[in-house]
Design a protein around this motif. Structure first.
Motif, PDB file in Angstrom:
ATOM      1  N   GLY A   1      -5.003   8.213 -39.836  1.00  0.00           N
ATOM      2  CA  GLY A   1      -4.676   7.741 -41.527  1.00  0.00           C
ATOM      3  C   GLY A   1      -5.137   9.071 -42.588  1.00  0.00           C
ATOM      4  N   VAL A   2      -4.885   9.960 -42.359  1.00  0.00           N
ATOM      5  CA  VAL A   2      -5.503  10.900 -43.868  1.00  0.00           C
ATOM      6  C   VAL A   2      -4.245  11.283 -44.149  1.00  0.00           C
ATOM      7  CG1 VAL A   2      -6.674  12.969 -44.602  1.00  0.00           C
ATOM      8  CG2 VAL A   2      -7.791  11.328 -43.049  1.00  0.00           C
ATOM      9  N   GLY A   3      -3.910  11.364 -45.486  1.00  0.00           N
ATOM     10  CA  GLY A   3      -2.409  11.934 -46.158  1.00  0.00           C
ATOM     11  C   GLY A   3      -2.077  10.839 -45.571  1.00  0.00           C
ATOM     12  N   ASN A   4      -2.399   9.477 -45.753  1.00  0.00           N
ATOM     13  CA  ASN A   4      -1.083   8.351 -45.715  1.00  0.00           C
ATOM     14  C   ASN A   4      -1.302   6.966 -46.941  1.00  0.00           C
ATOM     15  OD1 ASN A   4       0.514   9.636 -43.434  1.00  0.00           O
ATOM     16  ND2 ASN A   4      -1.039   9.273 -42.468  1.00  0.00           N
ATOM     17  N   THR A   5      -0.907   6.441 -46.882  1.00  0.00           N
ATOM     18  CA  THR A   5      -1.106   5.297 -47.666  1.00  0.00           C
ATOM     19  C   THR A   5       0.086   4.046 -46.523  1.00  0.00           C
ATOM     20  OG1 THR A   5      -1.489   6.153 -49.543  1.00  0.00           O
ATOM     21  CG2 THR A   5      -0.386   4.582 -49.795  1.00  0.00           C
ATOM     22  N   ALA A   6      -0.992   2.617 -46.810  1.00  0.00           N
ATOM     23  CA  ALA A   6      -0.375   2.009 -46.134  1.00  0.00           C
ATOM     24  C   ALA A   6      -0.239   0.353 -46.828  1.00  0.00           C
ATOM     25  CB  ALA A   6      -0.478   1.180 -44.541  1.00  0.00           C
ATOM     26  N   LEU A   7       0.909  -0.723 -47.373  1.00  0.00           N
ATOM     27  CA  LEU A   7       0.732  -1.699 -47.700  1.00  0.00           C
ATOM     28  C   LEU A   7       0.661  -3.015 -47.466  1.00  0.00           C
ATOM     29  CD1 LEU A   7       1.804   0.820 -49.661  1.00  0.00           C
ATOM     30  CD2 LEU A   7       0.713  -0.508 -51.751  1.00  0.00           C
ATOM     31  N   THR A   8       0.492  -3.798 -47.289  1.00  0.00           N
ATOM     32  CA  THR A   8       1.766  -5.381 -46.623  1.00  0.00           C
ATOM     33  C   THR A   8       1.548  -5.985 -48.498  1.00  0.00           C
ATOM     34  OG1 THR A   8      -0.610  -6.931 -46.176  1.00  0.00           O
ATOM     35  CG2 THR A   8      -0.053  -5.098 -44.763  1.00  0.00           C
ATOM     36  N   TYR A   9       2.482  -7.043 -47.977  1.00  0.00           N
ATOM     37  CA  TYR A   9       2.624  -8.711 -48.497  1.00  0.00           C
ATOM     38  C   TYR A   9       3.536  -9.549 -47.732  1.00  0.00           C
ATOM     39  CZ  TYR A   9       7.835  -8.404 -48.566  1.00  0.00           C
ATOM     40  OH  TYR A   9       9.392  -8.289 -48.401  1.00  0.00           O
ATOM     41  N   ARG A  10       2.906 -10.549 -47.840  1.00  0.00           N
ATOM     42  CA  ARG A  10       3.803 -11.957 -47.321  1.00  0.00           C
ATOM     43  C   ARG A  10       5.083 -12.699 -48.099  1.00  0.00           C
ATOM     44  NH1 ARG A  10      -0.772 -13.101 -44.832  1.00  0.00           N
ATOM     45  NH2 ARG A  10       0.429 -14.627 -43.622  1.00  0.00           N
ATOM     46  N   ALA A  11       5.659 -12.290 -47.116  1.00  0.00           N
ATOM     47  CA  ALA A  11       7.634 -12.278 -47.217  1.00  0.00           C
ATOM     48  C   ALA A  11       7.805 -13.799 -46.550  1.00  0.00           C
ATOM     49  CB  ALA A  11       8.227 -11.199 -46.133  1.00  0.00           C
ATOM     50  N   PRO A  12       8.858 -14.212 -47.121  1.00  0.00           N
ATOM     51  CA  PRO A  12       9.032 -16.214 -46.472  1.00  0.00           C
ATOM     52  C   PRO A  12       9.654 -15.877 -44.685  1.00  0.00           C
ATOM     53  CG  PRO A  12      10.318 -15.097 -48.456  1.00  0.00           C
ATOM     54  CD  PRO A  12       9.391 -13.903 -48.578  1.00  0.00           C
ATOM     55  N   ALA A  13       8.772 -16.798 -44.322  1.00  0.00           N
ATOM     56  CA  ALA A  13       9.030 -16.390 -42.564  1.00  0.00           C
ATOM     57  C   ALA A  13      11.045 -16.478 -42.810  1.00  0.00           C
ATOM     58  CB  ALA A  13       8.721 -17.628 -42.071  1.00  0.00           C
ATOM     59  N   GLY A  14      11.852 -17.197 -43.651  1.00  0.00           N
ATOM     60  CA  GLY A  14      12.785 -17.602 -43.150  1.00  0.00           C
ATOM     61  C   GLY A  14      13.399 -18.743 -43.491  1.00  0.00           C
ATOM     62  N   VAL A  15      13.429 -19.377 -42.305  1.00  0.00           N
ATOM     63  CA  VAL A  15      13.781 -21.259 -42.296  1.00  0.00           C
ATOM     64  C   VAL A  15      12.520 -22.127 -41.734  1.00  0.00           C
ATOM     65  CG1 VAL A  15      15.434 -22.608 -41.405  1.00  0.00           C
ATOM     66  CG2 VAL A  15      15.900 -20.644 -41.980  1.00  0.00           C
ATOM     67  N   ALA A  16      12.643 -22.987 -42.442  1.00  0.00           N
ATOM     68  CA  ALA A  16      10.954 -23.850 -41.862  1.00  0.00           C
ATOM     69  C   ALA A  16      12.097 -25.243 -41.520  1.00  0.00           C
ATOM     70  CB  ALA A  16      10.072 -23.546 -42.360  1.00  0.00           C
ATOM     71  N   LEU A  17      11.001 -25.653 -40.520  1.00  0.00           N
ATOM     72  CA  LEU A  17      11.126 -27.293 -40.202  1.00  0.00           C
ATOM     73  C   LEU A  17       9.876 -28.303 -40.500  1.00  0.00           C
ATOM     74  CD1 LEU A  17      13.022 -29.623 -39.104  1.00  0.00           C
ATOM     75  CD2 LEU A  17      11.891 -28.169 -36.472  1.00  0.00           C
ATOM     76  N   ALA A  18      10.176 -28.969 -41.111  1.00  0.00           N
ATOM     77  CA  ALA A  18       9.022 -29.862 -41.116  1.00  0.00           C
ATOM     78  C   ALA A  18       9.086 -31.507 -40.591  1.00  0.00           C
ATOM     79  CB  ALA A  18       8.566 -30.024 -43.125  1.00  0.00           C
ATOM     80  N   ILE A  19       8.419 -31.846 -39.833  1.00  0.00           N
ATOM     81  CA  ILE A  19       8.621 -33.095 -39.300  1.00  0.00           C
ATOM     82  C   ILE A  19       8.118 -34.096 -39.781  1.00  0.00           C
ATOM     83  CG2 ILE A  19       8.917 -33.863 -37.113  1.00  0.00           C
ATOM     84  CD1 ILE A  19       9.908 -31.871 -35.983  1.00  0.00           C
ATOM     85  N   THR A  20       7.888 -35.061 -40.218  1.00  0.00           N
ATOM     86  CA  THR A  20       6.844 -35.721 -41.061  1.00  0.00           C
ATOM     87  C   THR A  20       6.493 -36.818 -40.799  1.00  0.00           C
ATOM     88  OG1 THR A  20       8.298 -36.709 -42.938  1.00  0.00           O
ATOM     89  CG2 THR A  20       7.060 -34.721 -42.972  1.00  0.00           C
ATOM     90  N   PRO A  21       5.058 -37.603 -40.085  1.00  0.00           N
ATOM     91  CA  PRO A  21       5.348 -39.195 -39.884  1.00  0.00           C
ATOM     92  C   PRO A  21       4.820 -39.722 -40.919  1.00  0.00           C
ATOM     93  CG  PRO A  21       2.825 -38.281 -40.568  1.00  0.00           C
ATOM     94  CD  PRO A  21       4.198 -36.631 -41.229  1.00  0.00           C
ATOM     95  N   PHE A  22       4.705 -41.602 -40.719  1.00  0.00           N
ATOM     96  CA  PHE A  22       5.277 -42.817 -40.260  1.00  0.00           C
ATOM     97  C   PHE A  22       3.850 -42.758 -41.885  1.00  0.00           C
ATOM     98  CE2 PHE A  22       3.716 -44.878 -36.776  1.00  0.00           C
ATOM     99  CZ  PHE A  22       2.850 -45.238 -37.615  1.00  0.00           C
ATOM    100  N   ASN A  23       3.020 -42.526 -41.616  1.00  0.00           N
ATOM    101  CA  ASN A  23       1.649 -43.012 -41.856  1.00  0.00           C
ATOM    102  C   ASN A  23       1.948 -42.956 -42.977  1.00  0.00           C
ATOM    103  OD1 ASN A  23       1.259 -40.549 -40.916  1.00  0.00           O
ATOM    104  ND2 ASN A  23      -1.295 -41.034 -40.848  1.00  0.00           N
ATOM    105  N   ALA A  24       2.088 -41.555 -43.785  1.00  0.00           N
ATOM    106  CA  ALA A  24       2.068 -40.321 -45.477  1.00  0.00           C
ATOM    107  C   ALA A  24       2.762 -39.807 -45.090  1.00  0.00           C
ATOM    108  CB  ALA A  24       0.303 -40.225 -45.289  1.00  0.00           C
ATOM    109  N   PRO A  25       3.874 -41.016 -45.626  1.00  0.00           N
ATOM    110  CA  PRO A  25       5.197 -39.826 -45.347  1.00  0.00           C
ATOM    111  C   PRO A  25       5.594 -39.249 -46.623  1.00  0.00           C
ATOM    112  CG  PRO A  25       5.579 -42.495 -45.704  1.00  0.00           C
ATOM    113  CD  PRO A  25       4.295 -42.044 -45.615  1.00  0.00           C
TER     114      PRO A  25
END
Length: 490
Positions: A140-164
């Motif tokens: 890895g010497v001589g290099n640089t690496a970074l990360t970031y958190r990107a949106p996943a894109g499309v999310a699906l939320a399926i919710t229950p009745f008890n605490a909707p």
């Protein structure tokens, strides 16, 4: 739309939100309030074409949502928290009508919605990345690496009745915080509440591309889960439905918060009066329809009779009745069938040698708070998820044995422990096969900004805004060859 939903006379039309438009036309399903025994809402049902339209629109909207800066997302969520407080009573009333949930419980749920949106806003401002120590290894010497958190894109939320309301706030709030386009599949039992929470986020300034809302049954959920455009699915519900979600989803990222039959242990050094009061209050909240509701209470034998008497007195003092009465503690269950199932399980336990100290009867969907003393370990009220207004109280002799009894369940969501002994606390934390342990409280306690989730058949993943944002995002890495901020001599 929020004022239209909350200001409507019953029955409320719960519209779909599809491709940027609220839609009230098409086939509808009626929701009969389990306590008021009349139609209280009508949900506009999704068909196959609606599912395809929703998925395509979400896919197209994902880039627009990713371009919205975290600061802008946070400001929307902060306004959503304020609106949840402003409309607290109106949405709590919808909860009472659609679910039979007492107003005091509904108002408490809306307080948590406000907290959840506020925490989501704070976590939005913390989304970042890492500078990786690549120069710590020769290649890895001589290099640089970074990360970031990107949106996943499309999310699906399926919710229950008890605490909707609150569980939708968790899923939708965290997904919006992460920068996704979200499709919400609402529970058929609470369509108007779900529409109100979605409308609340839009009223707070979220772009129309941020969310869509579909109503329908398992077929709609299965079709959404199978759509290849969906990147991540968050589901809360039963073990059986969770397994169906996983099968339909295939190779997708999943967060599954499933069932439980939570145990609370009361040791001989506990404050019995306090333990009895807490277990009574949290065993019948929302008629016990919570995955962490107190279901099994194991009491050290030398204090068992004392606890049973104190607990019975506390339960008998709970006010049962009209969920629209601000003084009501216990309203109805979600429907007649649910109440009948729990009453049947109680009767079977009694036939097998247990004692029904209180309750065991129902009027429609309202089950009188039921206390079952010393049922067999294999009884349904012990071994299965009751999800109703029933608590089983059992004696134990040895601490290691009671830990083993708790672990004998197929579930492992959360447990409670009343003791002053730090050794027992540490042992239980280590040995209990659960996702969380509440000390000097019952299993039924949750802070919305603290990781929450289970092991075994209770699912996987953790629900708190910070944890869920991680689930709703992907790590993207940048490698800079021949450019280093570190020393370059190998």
């Amino acid at each position: 739309m929020l004022n239209a939903i909350l200001g409507s006379e019953s029955p409320v039309v719960a519209p779909a939100l599809l491709a940027g438009e609220w839609r009230a036309d098409g086939a509808q399903a009626e929701r009969v309030g389990p306590y008021v025994r009349r139609v209280v809402s009508r949900a506009v049902l999704a068909d196959d074409q609606a599912v395809r339209t929703a998925v395509q629109y979400a896919h197209q909207s994902a880039r627009r949502m990713a371009a919205l800066a975290p600061a802008a997302r946070a400001e929307v969520l902060e306004r959503a928290a304020e609106l949840a407080v402003r409309h607290r009573d109106a949405i709590a009333r919808l909860l009472a009508l659609e679910l039979g949930k007492p107003l005091k419980d509904g108002r408490g749920e809306l307080d948590r919605v406000a907290d959840t949106f506020a925490v989501c806003a704070a976590e939005t401002r913390r989304i970042g990345g890492e500078l990786l120590p690549v120069a710590g290894w020769a290649r890895g010497v001589g290099n640089t690496a970074l990360t970031y958190r990107a949106p996943a894109g499309v999310a699906l939320a399926i919710t229950p009745f008890n605490a909707p309301a609150n569980l939708l706030a968790h899923k939708l709030g965290a997904s919006f915080a992460a920068g996704n386009a979200t499709i919400v599949k609402a529970p058929p039992q609470a369509p108007a509440v779900s529409a109100a929470v979605v409308a609340l986020l839009l009223e707070a300034g979220a772009p129309m591309e941020a969310v869509q809302l579909l109503h329908g049954g398992g077929d709609v959920g299965a079709a959404l889960c199978a759509a290849p455009e969906v990147a991540v699915i968050s589901f809360t519900g039963s073990v059986e439905t969770g397994a169906a979600v996983a099968r339909a989803a295939g190779a997708k990222r999943l967060v599954l918060e499933l069932g439980g039959n939570a145990a609370t242990i009361v040791c001989e050094d506990a404050d019995i009066a306090q333990a009895a009061a807490v277990c009574a209050r949290t065993g019948y909240t929302n008629s016990g329809q919570s995955c962490i509701s107190v279901q099994r209470v194991y009491v050290q034998r030398v204090r068992y009779a004392e606890f049973a008497a104190a607990f019975g007195k506390e339960v008998a003092a709970l006010k049962v009745g009209d969920p629209l009465d601000p003084e009501t503690d216990v309203g109805s269950m979600v429907d007649d069938a649910a109440a009948e199932r729990v009453a049947t399980w109680a009767a079977q336990a009694a036939a097998d040698g247990a004692t029904i100290a209180l309750g065991g009867t129902r009027t429609g969907a309202t089950l009188s708070p039921t206390v079952v003393l010393d049922p067999p370990a294999g009884a349904d009220v012990v071994a299965r998820e009751v999800f109703g207004a029933l608590v089983a109280v059992l004696p134990y002799d040895d601490f290691d044995e009671v830990l083993a009894a708790c672990n004998g369940s197929r579930y492992g969501l959360q447990a409670g422990l009343f003791t002053r002994d730090i050794g027992r606390i540490v042992t239980a934390w280590r040995e209990l096969e659960v996702g969380g342990l509440v000390v000097n409280g019952s299993s039924n306690f949750r802070l919305d900004h603290v990781p929450f989730g289970g092991v075994k058949d209770s699912g996987f993943g953790r629900e708190s805004p910070a944890c869920m944002i991680e689930d709703y995002t992907v790590v993207k890495t940048l490698l800079l060859r021949g450019l280093s901020i570190w020393g370059t001599q190998a």
